[in-house]
Design a protein around this motif. Structure first.
Motif, PDB file in Angstrom:
ATOM      1  N   GLU A 164     -50.723 -27.084  35.242  1.00  8.36           N
ATOM      2  CA  GLU A 164     -49.510 -27.313  36.036  1.00  8.36           C
ATOM      3  C   GLU A 164     -48.517 -28.166  35.259  1.00  8.36           C
ATOM      4  O   GLU A 164     -47.300 -27.929  35.309  1.00  8.36           O
ATOM      5  CB  GLU A 164     -49.874 -27.973  37.361  1.00  8.36           C
ATOM      6  N   SER A 165     -49.032 -29.155  34.541  1.00  4.92           N
ATOM      7  CA  SER A 165     -48.167 -30.012  33.734  1.00  4.92           C
ATOM      8  C   SER A 165     -47.486 -29.199  32.640  1.00  4.92           C
ATOM      9  O   SER A 165     -46.289 -29.369  32.373  1.00  4.92           O
ATOM     10  CB  SER A 165     -48.994 -31.151  33.136  1.00  4.92           C
ATOM     11  N   LEU A 166     -48.232 -28.303  31.997  1.00  3.54           N
ATOM     12  CA  LEU A 166     -47.661 -27.456  30.952  1.00  3.54           C
ATOM     13  C   LEU A 166     -46.634 -26.487  31.522  1.00  3.54           C
ATOM     14  O   LEU A 166     -45.586 -26.246  30.913  1.00  3.54           O
ATOM     15  CB  LEU A 166     -48.770 -26.676  30.243  1.00  3.54           C
ATOM     16  N   ARG A 167     -46.940 -25.905  32.674  1.00  5.70           N
ATOM     17  CA  ARG A 167     -45.992 -24.962  33.277  1.00  5.70           C
ATOM     18  C   ARG A 167     -44.661 -25.647  33.575  1.00  5.70           C
ATOM     19  O   ARG A 167     -43.593 -25.061  33.396  1.00  5.70           O
ATOM     20  CB  ARG A 167     -46.589 -24.362  34.553  1.00  5.70           C
ATOM     21  N   ALA A 168     -44.718 -26.889  34.002  1.00  5.06           N
ATOM     22  CA  ALA A 168     -43.487 -27.629  34.302  1.00  5.06           C
ATOM     23  C   ALA A 168     -42.668 -27.884  33.039  1.00  5.06           C
ATOM     24  O   ALA A 168     -41.464 -28.135  33.119  1.00  5.06           O
ATOM     25  CB  ALA A 168     -43.836 -28.963  34.975  1.00  5.06           C
ATOM     26  N   GLN A 169     -43.307 -27.831  31.860  1.00  3.46           N
ATOM     27  CA  GLN A 169     -42.616 -28.073  30.594  1.00  3.46           C
ATOM     28  C   GLN A 169     -42.567 -26.815  29.718  1.00  3.46           C
ATOM     29  O   GLN A 169     -42.370 -26.899  28.508  1.00  3.46           O
ATOM     30  CB  GLN A 169     -43.321 -29.203  29.830  1.00  3.46           C
ATOM     31  N   SER A 170     -42.734 -25.656  30.352  1.00  2.00           N
ATOM     32  CA  SER A 170     -42.778 -24.402  29.594  1.00  2.00           C
ATOM     33  C   SER A 170     -41.476 -24.135  28.850  1.00  2.00           C
ATOM     34  O   SER A 170     -41.480 -23.522  27.775  1.00  2.00           O
ATOM     35  CB  SER A 170     -43.110 -23.228  30.522  1.00  2.00           C
ATOM     36  N   GLY A 171     -40.364 -24.606  29.399  1.00  2.00           N
ATOM     37  CA  GLY A 171     -39.076 -24.428  28.726  1.00  2.00           C
ATOM     38  C   GLY A 171     -39.050 -25.130  27.376  1.00  2.00           C
ATOM     39  O   GLY A 171     -38.525 -24.576  26.396  1.00  2.00           O
ATOM     40  N   ARG A 172     -39.626 -26.308  27.316  1.00  2.00           N
ATOM     41  CA  ARG A 172     -39.658 -27.038  26.041  1.00  2.00           C
ATOM     42  C   ARG A 172     -40.598 -26.356  25.051  1.00  2.00           C
ATOM     43  O   ARG A 172     -40.291 -26.257  23.862  1.00  2.00           O
ATOM     44  CB  ARG A 172     -40.082 -28.486  26.273  1.00  2.00           C
ATOM     45  N   LEU A 173     -41.728 -25.877  25.521  1.00  2.00           N
ATOM     46  CA  LEU A 173     -42.655 -25.172  24.634  1.00  2.00           C
ATOM     47  C   LEU A 173     -41.991 -23.932  24.041  1.00  2.00           C
ATOM     48  O   LEU A 173     -42.134 -23.647  22.847  1.00  2.00           O
ATOM     49  CB  LEU A 173     -43.918 -24.771  25.395  1.00  2.00           C
ATOM     50  N   ALA A 174     -41.263 -23.199  24.882  1.00  2.00           N
ATOM     51  CA  ALA A 174     -40.568 -22.007  24.395  1.00  2.00           C
ATOM     52  C   ALA A 174     -39.504 -22.388  23.371  1.00  2.00           C
ATOM     53  O   ALA A 174     -39.357 -21.732  22.328  1.00  2.00           O
ATOM     54  CB  ALA A 174     -39.935 -21.259  25.569  1.00  2.00           C
ATOM     55  N   ASN A 201     -59.294 -32.836  29.407  1.00  2.57           N
ATOM     56  CA  ASN A 201     -58.519 -31.696  29.902  1.00  2.57           C
ATOM     57  C   ASN A 201     -57.141 -31.641  29.265  1.00  2.57           C
ATOM     58  O   ASN A 201     -56.602 -30.549  29.028  1.00  2.57           O
ATOM     59  CB  ASN A 201     -58.402 -31.769  31.419  1.00  2.57           C
ATOM     60  N   ALA A 202     -56.576 -32.798  28.952  1.00  2.00           N
ATOM     61  CA  ALA A 202     -55.295 -32.812  28.245  1.00  2.00           C
ATOM     62  C   ALA A 202     -55.448 -32.190  26.867  1.00  2.00           C
ATOM     63  O   ALA A 202     -54.595 -31.420  26.412  1.00  2.00           O
ATOM     64  CB  ALA A 202     -54.769 -34.240  28.126  1.00  2.00           C
ATOM     65  N   GLN A 203     -56.571 -32.488  26.207  1.00  2.00           N
ATOM     66  CA  GLN A 203     -56.795 -31.913  24.884  1.00  2.00           C
ATOM     67  C   GLN A 203     -57.001 -30.404  24.962  1.00  2.00           C
ATOM     68  O   GLN A 203     -56.536 -29.662  24.088  1.00  2.00           O
ATOM     69  CB  GLN A 203     -58.000 -32.582  24.230  1.00  2.00           C
ATOM     70  N   GLU A 204     -57.652 -29.936  26.008  1.00  2.00           N
ATOM     71  CA  GLU A 204     -57.765 -28.494  26.219  1.00  2.00           C
ATOM     72  C   GLU A 204     -56.385 -27.892  26.466  1.00  2.00           C
ATOM     73  O   GLU A 204     -56.083 -26.790  26.002  1.00  2.00           O
ATOM     74  CB  GLU A 204     -58.693 -28.219  27.403  1.00  2.00           C
ATOM     75  N   GLY A 205     -55.552 -28.638  27.183  1.00  2.00           N
ATOM     76  CA  GLY A 205     -54.187 -28.187  27.406  1.00  2.00           C
ATOM     77  C   GLY A 205     -53.382 -28.097  26.128  1.00  2.00           C
ATOM     78  O   GLY A 205     -52.481 -27.252  26.002  1.00  2.00           O
ATOM     79  N   HIS A 206     -53.709 -28.943  25.146  1.00  2.00           N
ATOM     80  CA  HIS A 206     -53.005 -28.899  23.864  1.00  2.00           C
ATOM     81  C   HIS A 206     -53.177 -27.548  23.184  1.00  2.00           C
ATOM     82  O   HIS A 206     -52.227 -27.004  22.623  1.00  2.00           O
ATOM     83  CB  HIS A 206     -53.520 -30.007  22.939  1.00  2.00           C
TER      84      HIS A 206
END
Length: 245
Positions: free
Chosen positions: A57-67, A205-210
């Motif tokens: 969920e944290s990554l999805r909220a920042q998906s714009g930055r990842l893109a 879990n944060a590291q898995e998210g990385h």
């Protein structure tokens, strides 16, 4: 092999079957205890998997930055810049995963791009740690390899590693763009870098998210490389767009 260092068959039997050793009793584990332990293990695993959800969920909220990172990284590397990456422990493995994807390939065939994992330079790393201290192992490599326009990506679940913070300082002096991928924010590394993606989850879990974040960046990266390959129709060469002939 001398007798002192040999293991006799009787010794192996004694190690394998403790009941054969004098003075030891074999503890019998009741079936109910086994079932309880199994249930506890199952609960622990399920709780770990449930804790992946906040990371996603944290990554999805920042998906714009990842893109945006994927697109910008493609544009820079296509122009001849490079990616420098670093981390400690598990974060080092994650950073090296990304550089392998860029030098090799992610989904489809394409040209290799320049990406260096600073922690993977074992002789340089140990020499620098020995001569300058571990806090300087990445900063000095940034000074050696970094060029204006390059990108330095630093990974840390805590966001507090002194050697990564020193690397940011070195990058700033060279006009190297700095990105951080960390655990929960705010934290010193995220604050020090030009941009950051912070994952609000437990450390594991944060590291898995990385890794998920890095793969997401790779997808945006490859898409941008393919998009720019349409420039071939305008008379540009394969090398200019990073497409293999």
């Amino acid at each position: 092999m001398t007798a002192e260092w040999s293991i006799r068959e009787a010794d192996i039997q004694a190690l394998a079957f403790p009941a054969a050793l004098p003075g030891l009793e074999v503890l019998e584990v009741e079936a109910a205890d086994t079932e309880s332990a199994d249930a506890e293990s199952l609960h622990t695993v399920q709780a770990h998997l449930d804790n992946v959800v906040p990371a996603l969920e944290s990554l999805r909220a920042q998906s714009g930055r990842l893109a945006a990172w994927g697109v910008e990284l493609a544009q820079r590397l296509l122009c001849g810049q490079r990616l420098l990456a670093a981390g400690n422990g598990g974060s080092a493995a994650e950073a090296q995963h990304l550089t392998a994807e860029l030098v090799g390939r992610f989904d489809g065939e394409r040209a290799p791009f320049s990406a260096i994992s600073l922690h993977a330079e074992s002789s340089a790393l140990t020499a620098l740690a020995n001569d300058y201290g571990y806090e300087h192992v990445f900063a000095r490599q940034v000074r050696a390899h970094g060029r204006s326009g390059d990108v330095l990506l630093l990974l840390s679940t805590s966001g507090q590693s002194p050697n990564l913070l020193r690397a940011v300082e070195a990058a700033d002096r060279l006009n190297v763009t700095t990105w951080a991928l960390t655990g929960p924010g705010p934290n010193p590394l995220a604050d020090a870098c030009d941009e950051a993606v912070t994952i609000d989850a437990l450390n594991a879990n944060a590291q898995e998210g990385h890794l998920i974040a890095l793969h997401a960046i790779c997808r945006a990266f490859d898409l941008e490389v393919r998009r720019r390959s349409t420039g071939l129709q305008e008379g540009r060469t394969e090398a200019e767009w990073g497409v293999e002939p």
